[in-house]
Design a protein around this motif. Structure first.
Motif, PDB file in Angstrom:
ATOM      1  N   SER A 168       9.268 -29.619 -20.925  1.00 34.09           N
ATOM      2  CA  SER A 168       9.245 -30.389 -22.170  1.00 34.09           C
ATOM      3  C   SER A 168       9.017 -31.874 -21.882  1.00 34.09           C
ATOM      4  O   SER A 168       8.319 -32.559 -22.636  1.00 34.09           O
ATOM      5  CB  SER A 168      10.541 -30.181 -22.961  1.00 34.09           C
ATOM      6  OG  SER A 168      11.652 -30.700 -22.274  1.00 34.09           O
ATOM      7  N   PHE A 169       9.578 -32.378 -20.791  1.00 33.14           N
ATOM      8  CA  PHE A 169       9.330 -33.777 -20.399  1.00 33.14           C
ATOM      9  C   PHE A 169       7.848 -33.995 -20.144  1.00 33.14           C
ATOM     10  O   PHE A 169       7.271 -34.991 -20.608  1.00 33.14           O
ATOM     11  CB  PHE A 169      10.128 -34.109 -19.128  1.00 33.14           C
ATOM     12  CG  PHE A 169      11.513 -34.645 -19.387  1.00 33.14           C
ATOM     13  CD1 PHE A 169      11.727 -36.000 -19.600  1.00 33.14           C
ATOM     14  CD2 PHE A 169      12.605 -33.798 -19.412  1.00 33.14           C
ATOM     15  CE1 PHE A 169      12.998 -36.498 -19.836  1.00 33.14           C
ATOM     16  CE2 PHE A 169      13.883 -34.270 -19.647  1.00 33.14           C
ATOM     17  CZ  PHE A 169      14.085 -35.626 -19.862  1.00 33.14           C
ATOM     18  N   ASP A 170       7.217 -33.077 -19.424  1.00 35.94           N
ATOM     19  CA  ASP A 170       5.793 -33.238 -19.104  1.00 35.94           C
ATOM     20  C   ASP A 170       4.918 -33.187 -20.350  1.00 35.94           C
ATOM     21  O   ASP A 170       3.982 -33.979 -20.504  1.00 35.94           O
ATOM     22  CB  ASP A 170       5.354 -32.135 -18.129  1.00 35.94           C
ATOM     23  CG  ASP A 170       5.815 -32.397 -16.709  1.00 35.94           C
ATOM     24  OD1 ASP A 170       6.101 -33.563 -16.380  1.00 35.94           O
ATOM     25  OD2 ASP A 170       5.901 -31.428 -15.923  1.00 35.94           O
ATOM     26  N   LYS A 171       5.233 -32.270 -21.269  1.00 32.50           N
ATOM     27  CA  LYS A 171       4.415 -32.122 -22.474  1.00 32.50           C
ATOM     28  C   LYS A 171       4.566 -33.320 -23.413  1.00 32.50           C
ATOM     29  O   LYS A 171       3.578 -33.796 -23.987  1.00 32.50           O
ATOM     30  CB  LYS A 171       4.787 -30.820 -23.191  1.00 32.50           C
ATOM     31  CG  LYS A 171       4.340 -29.567 -22.446  1.00 32.50           C
ATOM     32  CD  LYS A 171       4.735 -28.285 -23.168  1.00 32.50           C
ATOM     33  CE  LYS A 171       4.223 -27.057 -22.421  1.00 32.50           C
ATOM     34  NZ  LYS A 171       4.627 -25.787 -23.073  1.00 32.50           N
ATOM     35  N   VAL A 172       5.792 -33.811 -23.554  1.00 28.72           N
ATOM     36  CA  VAL A 172       6.017 -34.981 -24.406  1.00 28.72           C
ATOM     37  C   VAL A 172       5.374 -36.216 -23.788  1.00 28.72           C
ATOM     38  O   VAL A 172       4.735 -37.026 -24.485  1.00 28.72           O
ATOM     39  CB  VAL A 172       7.529 -35.205 -24.628  1.00 28.72           C
ATOM     40  CG1 VAL A 172       7.784 -36.571 -25.260  1.00 28.72           C
ATOM     41  CG2 VAL A 172       8.096 -34.105 -25.524  1.00 28.72           C
ATOM     42  N   ALA A 173       5.492 -36.370 -22.477  1.00 22.11           N
ATOM     43  CA  ALA A 173       4.895 -37.521 -21.800  1.00 22.11           C
ATOM     44  C   ALA A 173       3.375 -37.515 -21.960  1.00 22.11           C
ATOM     45  O   ALA A 173       2.756 -38.565 -22.165  1.00 22.11           O
ATOM     46  CB  ALA A 173       5.272 -37.506 -20.321  1.00 22.11           C
ATOM     47  N   ARG A 174       2.786 -36.313 -21.885  1.00 18.54           N
ATOM     48  CA  ARG A 174       1.337 -36.208 -22.043  1.00 18.54           C
ATOM     49  C   ARG A 174       0.912 -36.643 -23.446  1.00 18.54           C
ATOM     50  O   ARG A 174      -0.073 -37.365 -23.612  1.00 18.54           O
ATOM     51  CB  ARG A 174       0.878 -34.770 -21.771  1.00 18.54           C
ATOM     52  CG  ARG A 174      -0.633 -34.599 -21.744  1.00 18.54           C
ATOM     53  CD  ARG A 174      -1.040 -33.158 -21.498  1.00 18.54           C
ATOM     54  NE  ARG A 174      -0.497 -32.648 -20.255  1.00 18.54           N
ATOM     55  CZ  ARG A 174       0.344 -31.622 -20.172  1.00 18.54           C
ATOM     56  NH1 ARG A 174       0.738 -30.995 -21.265  1.00 18.54           N
ATOM     57  NH2 ARG A 174       0.777 -31.218 -19.009  1.00 18.54           N
ATOM     58  N   LYS A 175       1.670 -36.212 -24.445  1.00 15.14           N
ATOM     59  CA  LYS A 175       1.358 -36.586 -25.825  1.00 15.14           C
ATOM     60  C   LYS A 175       1.539 -38.090 -26.044  1.00 15.14           C
ATOM     61  O   LYS A 175       0.807 -38.704 -26.823  1.00 15.14           O
ATOM     62  CB  LYS A 175       2.266 -35.799 -26.785  1.00 15.14           C
ATOM     63  CG  LYS A 175       2.028 -36.097 -28.263  1.00 15.14           C
ATOM     64  CD  LYS A 175       0.649 -35.654 -28.713  1.00 15.14           C
ATOM     65  CE  LYS A 175       0.459 -35.867 -30.217  1.00 15.14           C
ATOM     66  NZ  LYS A 175      -0.896 -35.484 -30.663  1.00 15.14           N
ATOM     67  N   MET A 176       2.497 -38.684 -25.338  1.00 15.05           N
ATOM     68  CA  MET A 176       2.748 -40.121 -25.466  1.00 15.05           C
ATOM     69  C   MET A 176       1.750 -40.953 -24.673  1.00 15.05           C
ATOM     70  O   MET A 176       1.744 -42.186 -24.767  1.00 15.05           O
ATOM     71  CB  MET A 176       4.166 -40.454 -24.990  1.00 15.05           C
ATOM     72  CG  MET A 176       5.266 -39.903 -25.877  1.00 15.05           C
ATOM     73  SD  MET A 176       6.913 -40.194 -25.158  1.00 15.05           S
ATOM     74  CE  MET A 176       6.996 -41.996 -25.198  1.00 15.05           C
ATOM     75  N   GLY A 177       0.896 -40.281 -23.877  1.00 16.69           N
ATOM     76  CA  GLY A 177      -0.083 -41.010 -23.083  1.00 16.69           C
ATOM     77  C   GLY A 177       0.487 -41.617 -21.824  1.00 16.69           C
ATOM     78  O   GLY A 177      -0.094 -42.561 -21.259  1.00 16.69           O
TER      79      GLY A 177
END
Length: 336
Positions: A168-177
Protein backbone atom coordinates in the motif's frame (compact mmCIF):
# COMPACT_ATOMS: atom_id res chain seq x y z
CA UNK A 1 35.40 -26.10 19.31
CA UNK A 2 35.54 -25.74 15.52
CA UNK A 3 33.82 -22.67 14.09
CA UNK A 4 30.75 -23.21 11.90
CA UNK A 5 30.31 -20.98 8.84
CA UNK A 6 26.98 -20.51 7.05
CA UNK A 7 26.74 -18.77 3.70
CA UNK A 8 23.39 -17.10 3.00
CA UNK A 9 22.14 -16.37 -0.54
CA UNK A 10 19.07 -14.17 -1.10
CA UNK A 11 17.59 -13.29 -4.52
CA UNK A 12 13.85 -13.28 -3.89
CA UNK A 13 13.09 -9.89 -5.45
CA UNK A 14 15.36 -7.08 -6.65
CA UNK A 15 18.39 -7.28 -4.33
CA UNK A 16 21.23 -9.75 -4.88
CA UNK A 17 22.59 -10.64 -1.44
CA UNK A 18 25.31 -12.88 0.01
CA UNK A 19 26.31 -13.12 3.67
CA UNK A 20 28.50 -15.26 5.89
CA UNK A 21 27.52 -16.08 9.46
CA UNK A 22 29.98 -17.47 12.00
CA UNK A 23 28.52 -19.92 14.50
CA UNK A 24 25.35 -18.51 16.10
CA UNK A 25 24.56 -14.84 15.35
CA UNK A 26 28.07 -13.56 14.56
CA UNK A 27 27.79 -11.79 11.20
CA UNK A 28 31.06 -11.60 9.27
CA UNK A 29 29.90 -10.30 5.87
CA UNK A 30 26.60 -8.96 4.57
CA UNK A 31 26.74 -7.87 0.93
CA UNK A 32 23.79 -6.32 -0.93
CA UNK A 33 23.76 -5.40 -4.61
CA UNK A 34 20.72 -3.18 -5.07
CA UNK A 35 18.71 -2.79 -8.28
CA UNK A 36 16.63 0.15 -7.04
CA UNK A 37 18.05 2.64 -9.57
CA UNK A 38 17.06 0.38 -12.47
CA UNK A 39 13.52 -0.41 -11.30
CA UNK A 40 12.86 3.21 -10.29
CA UNK A 41 12.72 4.00 -14.02
CA UNK A 42 9.65 1.73 -14.29
CA UNK A 43 7.96 2.68 -11.00
CA UNK A 44 8.38 -0.82 -9.56
CA UNK A 45 10.16 -4.14 -9.92
CA UNK A 46 10.24 -5.66 -13.42
CA UNK A 47 10.67 -9.43 -12.83
CA UNK A 48 12.56 -10.22 -16.04
CA UNK A 49 15.07 -7.42 -15.46
CA UNK A 50 15.49 -8.45 -11.82
CA UNK A 51 16.39 -12.05 -12.68
CA UNK A 52 18.87 -10.96 -15.36
CA UNK A 53 20.62 -8.62 -12.91
CA UNK A 54 20.81 -11.41 -10.32
CA UNK A 55 22.58 -13.56 -12.92
CA UNK A 56 25.19 -10.85 -13.41
CA UNK A 57 25.73 -10.18 -9.71
CA UNK A 58 25.54 -13.47 -7.79
CA UNK A 59 28.88 -15.15 -8.60
CA UNK A 60 31.01 -12.02 -8.04
CA UNK A 61 29.15 -11.44 -4.75
CA UNK A 62 29.88 -14.98 -3.53
CA UNK A 63 33.57 -14.55 -4.36
CA UNK A 64 33.72 -11.14 -2.66
CA UNK A 65 31.97 -12.44 0.47
CA UNK A 66 34.58 -15.18 0.85
CA UNK A 67 37.43 -12.73 0.23
CA UNK A 68 36.05 -10.19 2.73
CA UNK A 69 35.68 -12.91 5.39
CA UNK A 70 39.15 -14.28 4.55
CA UNK A 71 37.63 -17.72 3.93
CA UNK A 72 37.66 -20.27 1.10
CA UNK A 73 34.91 -22.45 -0.34
CA UNK A 74 36.19 -25.33 1.80
CA UNK A 75 35.57 -23.34 4.99
CA UNK A 76 31.81 -23.07 4.40
CA UNK A 77 29.85 -25.66 6.41
CA UNK A 78 26.32 -24.81 5.21
CA UNK A 79 24.71 -22.97 2.31
CA UNK A 80 21.33 -21.40 3.08
CA UNK A 81 19.32 -20.00 0.17
CA UNK A 82 15.89 -18.41 -0.11
CA UNK A 83 13.38 -20.88 -1.61
CA UNK A 84 10.36 -18.55 -1.33
CA UNK A 85 8.28 -16.51 -1.31
CA UNK A 86 9.35 -14.20 -4.11
CA UNK A 87 9.62 -13.79 -7.87
CA UNK A 88 10.10 -17.16 -9.55
CA UNK A 89 12.87 -16.08 -11.93
CA UNK A 90 14.78 -14.30 -9.18
CA UNK A 91 14.47 -17.22 -6.77
CA UNK A 92 15.74 -19.63 -9.44
CA UNK A 93 18.98 -17.68 -9.81
CA UNK A 94 19.78 -17.93 -6.11
CA UNK A 95 18.80 -21.58 -5.81
CA UNK A 96 20.74 -22.53 -8.95
CA UNK A 97 23.85 -20.83 -7.56
CA UNK A 98 23.41 -22.59 -4.20
CA UNK A 99 22.92 -25.99 -5.84
CA UNK A 100 26.00 -25.57 -8.02
CA UNK A 101 28.10 -24.50 -5.05
CA UNK A 102 26.75 -27.33 -2.90
CA UNK A 103 27.50 -29.98 -5.54
CA UNK A 104 30.94 -28.60 -6.38
CA UNK A 105 32.10 -28.40 -2.76
CA UNK A 106 30.03 -31.23 -1.24
CA UNK A 107 28.57 -28.74 1.26
CA UNK A 108 25.11 -29.26 2.80
CA UNK A 109 22.39 -26.95 1.46
CA UNK A 110 19.13 -25.80 3.00
CA UNK A 111 16.21 -23.83 1.56
CA UNK A 112 15.04 -21.02 3.82
CA UNK A 113 11.70 -19.24 4.08
CA UNK A 114 12.18 -15.54 3.30
CA UNK A 115 9.60 -14.52 5.89
CA UNK A 116 11.21 -16.64 8.58
CA UNK A 117 14.42 -14.90 7.60
CA UNK A 118 12.93 -11.50 8.38
CA UNK A 119 12.03 -12.74 11.87
CA UNK A 120 15.53 -14.20 12.34
CA UNK A 121 17.16 -10.86 11.47
CA UNK A 122 16.29 -9.83 15.03
CA UNK A 123 18.52 -12.58 16.44
CA UNK A 124 21.52 -11.04 14.68
CA UNK A 125 20.62 -7.51 15.78
CA UNK A 126 19.85 -8.53 19.37
CA UNK A 127 22.04 -11.26 20.80
CA UNK A 128 19.83 -11.46 23.93
CA UNK A 129 16.55 -12.11 22.09
CA UNK A 130 15.10 -15.58 22.66
CA UNK A 131 11.62 -17.06 22.06
CA UNK A 132 8.85 -16.89 22.96
CA UNK A 133 7.82 -13.48 21.65
CA UNK A 134 5.36 -11.81 19.28
CA UNK A 135 6.57 -10.40 15.98
CA UNK A 136 4.90 -8.22 13.36
CA UNK A 137 6.30 -9.07 9.93
CA UNK A 138 5.64 -6.18 7.55
CA UNK A 139 7.14 -6.19 4.07
CA UNK A 140 6.30 -5.23 0.51
CA UNK A 141 4.14 -8.26 -0.14
CA UNK A 142 3.27 -9.64 3.29
CA UNK A 143 1.87 -8.62 6.66
CA UNK A 144 1.87 -11.25 9.42
CA UNK A 145 1.26 -11.18 13.16
CA UNK A 146 3.12 -14.18 14.54
CA UNK A 147 3.70 -15.97 17.83
CA UNK A 148 7.30 -17.18 17.82
CA UNK A 149 7.07 -20.15 20.17
CA UNK A 150 10.61 -21.44 19.54
CA UNK A 151 13.47 -20.87 17.11
CA UNK A 152 11.78 -23.09 14.54
CA UNK A 153 8.10 -23.01 15.61
CA UNK A 154 5.81 -20.21 14.41
CA UNK A 155 2.09 -19.65 14.81
CA UNK A 156 0.50 -17.15 12.41
CA UNK A 157 -2.26 -15.36 14.32
CA UNK A 158 -3.14 -12.77 11.68
CA UNK A 159 -2.21 -11.93 8.10
CA UNK A 160 -3.23 -9.60 5.30
CA UNK A 161 -6.31 -10.44 3.25
CA UNK A 162 -5.39 -8.19 0.34
CA UNK A 163 -2.75 -5.46 0.00
CA UNK A 164 0.13 -5.78 2.45
CA UNK A 165 1.30 -2.71 4.36
CA UNK A 166 4.40 -2.24 2.22
CA UNK A 167 2.43 -2.76 -0.97
CA UNK A 168 0.00 0.00 0.00
CA UNK A 169 2.93 2.36 0.67
CA UNK A 170 4.32 1.70 -2.81
CA UNK A 171 0.97 2.18 -4.55
CA UNK A 172 0.13 5.40 -2.71
CA UNK A 173 3.64 6.77 -3.29
CA UNK A 174 3.32 6.03 -7.00
CA UNK A 175 0.01 7.90 -7.18
CA UNK A 176 1.56 10.83 -5.30
CA UNK A 177 4.41 10.96 -7.81
CA UNK A 178 7.05 10.13 -5.20
CA UNK A 179 8.54 7.21 -7.08
CA UNK A 180 9.88 3.81 -6.00
CA UNK A 181 10.40 2.48 -3.36
CA UNK A 182 7.44 4.17 -1.70
CA UNK A 183 7.95 3.31 1.96
CA UNK A 184 11.08 5.38 2.69
CA UNK A 185 9.81 8.29 0.60
CA UNK A 186 6.47 8.50 2.44
CA UNK A 187 8.21 8.09 5.80
CA UNK A 188 10.52 11.01 5.04
CA UNK A 189 7.78 13.28 3.67
CA UNK A 190 5.40 12.47 6.54
CA UNK A 191 7.81 14.08 9.02
CA UNK A 192 6.90 17.46 7.49
CA UNK A 193 3.12 16.90 7.59
CA UNK A 194 0.16 16.88 9.96
CA UNK A 195 -0.94 13.31 10.64
CA UNK A 196 -4.41 14.51 11.65
CA UNK A 197 -5.02 16.61 8.53
CA UNK A 198 -7.03 13.94 6.68
CA UNK A 199 -9.24 11.35 8.34
CA UNK A 200 -8.55 8.13 6.46
CA UNK A 201 -10.30 4.88 7.48
CA UNK A 202 -8.79 2.38 9.94
CA UNK A 203 -9.89 -1.05 8.73
CA UNK A 204 -10.04 -3.44 11.68
CA UNK A 205 -12.30 -6.11 10.11
CA UNK A 206 -14.40 -8.36 12.39
CA UNK A 207 -14.37 -7.90 16.15
CA UNK A 208 -11.27 -9.49 17.70
CA UNK A 209 -9.79 -10.29 14.27
CA UNK A 210 -6.01 -10.14 13.96
CA UNK A 211 -6.08 -10.09 10.15
CA UNK A 212 -5.17 -7.01 8.14
CA UNK A 213 -6.66 -5.26 5.12
CA UNK A 214 -5.10 -2.18 3.51
CA UNK A 215 -6.84 -2.27 0.12
CA UNK A 216 -9.70 -0.07 1.36
CA UNK A 217 -7.29 2.48 2.83
CA UNK A 218 -5.29 2.56 -0.38
CA UNK A 219 -8.49 3.14 -2.37
CA UNK A 220 -9.58 5.90 0.02
CA UNK A 221 -6.28 7.71 -0.52
CA UNK A 222 -6.48 7.34 -4.31
CA UNK A 223 -10.08 8.63 -4.28
CA UNK A 224 -9.06 11.59 -2.14
CA UNK A 225 -6.29 12.52 -4.59
CA UNK A 226 -8.62 12.16 -7.61
CA UNK A 227 -11.36 14.25 -5.99
CA UNK A 228 -8.98 17.04 -4.99
CA UNK A 229 -7.45 17.10 -8.47
CA UNK A 230 -10.92 17.31 -10.07
CA UNK A 231 -11.68 20.30 -7.87
CA UNK A 232 -8.35 21.85 -8.89
CA UNK A 233 -7.31 21.93 -5.24
CA UNK A 234 -3.62 21.90 -4.39
CA UNK A 235 -2.80 18.82 -2.34
CA UNK A 236 -0.49 19.14 0.64
CA UNK A 237 1.58 16.02 0.00
CA UNK A 238 3.25 16.10 3.42
CA UNK A 239 -0.14 16.10 5.17
CA UNK A 240 -1.36 13.36 2.84
CA UNK A 241 1.69 11.19 3.52
CA UNK A 242 1.47 11.72 7.29
CA UNK A 243 -2.28 10.99 7.44
CA UNK A 244 -1.99 7.86 5.31
CA UNK A 245 0.99 6.57 7.25
CA UNK A 246 -0.76 7.13 10.57
CA UNK A 247 -3.78 5.14 9.41
CA UNK A 248 -1.53 2.18 8.57
CA UNK A 249 0.46 2.44 11.79
CA UNK A 250 -2.67 2.75 13.98
CA UNK A 251 -3.96 -0.64 12.82
CA UNK A 252 -0.58 -2.37 13.02
CA UNK A 253 0.07 -1.10 16.55
CA UNK A 254 -3.44 -1.73 17.86
CA UNK A 255 -3.55 -5.37 16.76
CA UNK A 256 -0.01 -6.08 17.92
CA UNK A 257 -0.62 -4.67 21.38
CA UNK A 258 -3.96 -6.45 21.71
CA UNK A 259 -2.31 -9.80 20.99
CA UNK A 260 0.52 -9.13 23.43
CA UNK A 261 -1.93 -8.34 26.20
CA UNK A 262 -4.13 -11.33 25.36
CA UNK A 263 -1.36 -13.94 25.56
CA UNK A 264 0.82 -12.18 28.15
CA UNK A 265 4.13 -12.18 26.25
CA UNK A 266 6.65 -9.58 27.44
CA UNK A 267 8.74 -9.33 24.22
CA UNK A 268 7.84 -7.87 20.84
CA UNK A 269 9.87 -7.61 17.63
CA UNK A 270 9.29 -5.78 14.36
CA UNK A 271 10.42 -7.63 11.24
CA UNK A 272 10.54 -6.93 7.50
CA UNK A 273 11.19 -3.93 5.30
CA UNK A 274 8.44 -1.75 6.78
CA UNK A 275 10.03 -2.33 10.21
CA UNK A 276 12.39 0.46 9.12
CA UNK A 277 9.49 2.95 9.18
CA UNK A 278 10.35 5.53 11.83
CA UNK A 279 6.74 6.27 12.83
CA UNK A 280 5.96 2.57 13.31
CA UNK A 281 9.08 2.18 15.43
CA UNK A 282 8.22 5.22 17.55
CA UNK A 283 4.62 4.16 18.15
CA UNK A 284 5.53 0.58 19.03
CA UNK A 285 8.29 1.76 21.34
CA UNK A 286 5.87 4.06 23.16
CA UNK A 287 3.17 1.41 23.56
CA UNK A 288 5.58 -1.31 24.64
CA UNK A 289 7.11 1.00 27.24
CA UNK A 290 3.66 1.68 28.72
CA UNK A 291 3.04 -2.06 29.12
CA UNK A 292 6.61 -2.92 30.26
CA UNK A 293 7.22 -5.00 27.13
CA UNK A 294 10.72 -5.33 25.69
CA UNK A 295 10.82 -3.92 22.16
CA UNK A 296 13.17 -5.12 19.40
CA UNK A 297 13.74 -4.17 15.77
CA UNK A 298 16.61 -4.75 13.31
CA UNK A 299 18.92 -2.12 11.84
CA UNK A 300 17.88 -0.74 8.46
CA UNK A 301 20.41 -3.02 6.75
CA UNK A 302 18.74 -6.05 8.35
CA UNK A 303 15.16 -4.79 7.82
CA UNK A 304 15.35 -4.80 4.04
CA UNK A 305 16.07 -7.96 2.05
CA UNK A 306 19.46 -9.38 2.99
CA UNK A 307 21.30 -12.70 3.10
CA UNK A 308 22.32 -12.45 6.76
CA UNK A 309 18.75 -13.25 7.83
CA UNK A 310 18.65 -16.19 5.39
CA UNK A 311 21.90 -17.54 6.82
CA UNK A 312 20.46 -17.23 10.34
CA UNK A 313 17.20 -18.98 9.41
CA UNK A 314 19.05 -21.76 7.60
CA UNK A 315 21.45 -22.26 10.50
CA UNK A 316 18.59 -22.65 13.01
CA UNK A 317 16.71 -25.10 10.79
CA UNK A 318 19.89 -27.09 10.10
CA UNK A 319 20.59 -27.37 13.82
CA UNK A 320 17.08 -28.81 14.15
CA UNK A 321 17.95 -31.53 11.63
CA UNK A 322 16.54 -30.08 8.41
CA UNK A 323 18.40 -30.45 5.12
CA UNK A 324 17.57 -29.97 1.42
CA UNK A 325 18.68 -31.92 -1.65
CA UNK A 326 19.61 -31.11 -5.24
CA UNK A 327 15.94 -31.45 -6.29
CA UNK A 328 14.83 -28.51 -4.13
CA UNK A 329 12.25 -26.32 -5.89
CA UNK A 330 11.31 -22.67 -5.62
CA UNK A 331 8.05 -21.69 -3.89
CA UNK A 332 6.96 -18.21 -5.06
CA UNK A 333 3.86 -18.21 -2.81
CA UNK A 334 5.40 -19.83 0.27
CA UNK A 335 3.74 -18.94 3.58
CA UNK A 336 5.26 -18.92 7.05
Amino acid sequence: MTDFYTMGIETSCDDSCVAILKNDRELLVNLISSQIDIHTLFGGVVPEIASRKHLEAINPLIKKALDDANLTYDDIDLISVTKGPGLMGSLLVGISAAKALSLATNTPMIGANHMQGHICANYIAHKDLEPPFVTLVVSGGHTYLVKVNSYISYEVVGKTRDDAAGESFDKVARKMGLGYPGGPKIDKLAKEGNKEAIDFPRVRLEKNSYDFSFSGLKTAVLNYINQEEQKCHEINKADLAASFQEAVVDVLVEKSMRLLKEIGYDKFALSGGVAANSRLQDRMREECKKENIKFYYPSIELCTDNAAMIAMAGYLNYQDGEISDKFMKVYPNLEI
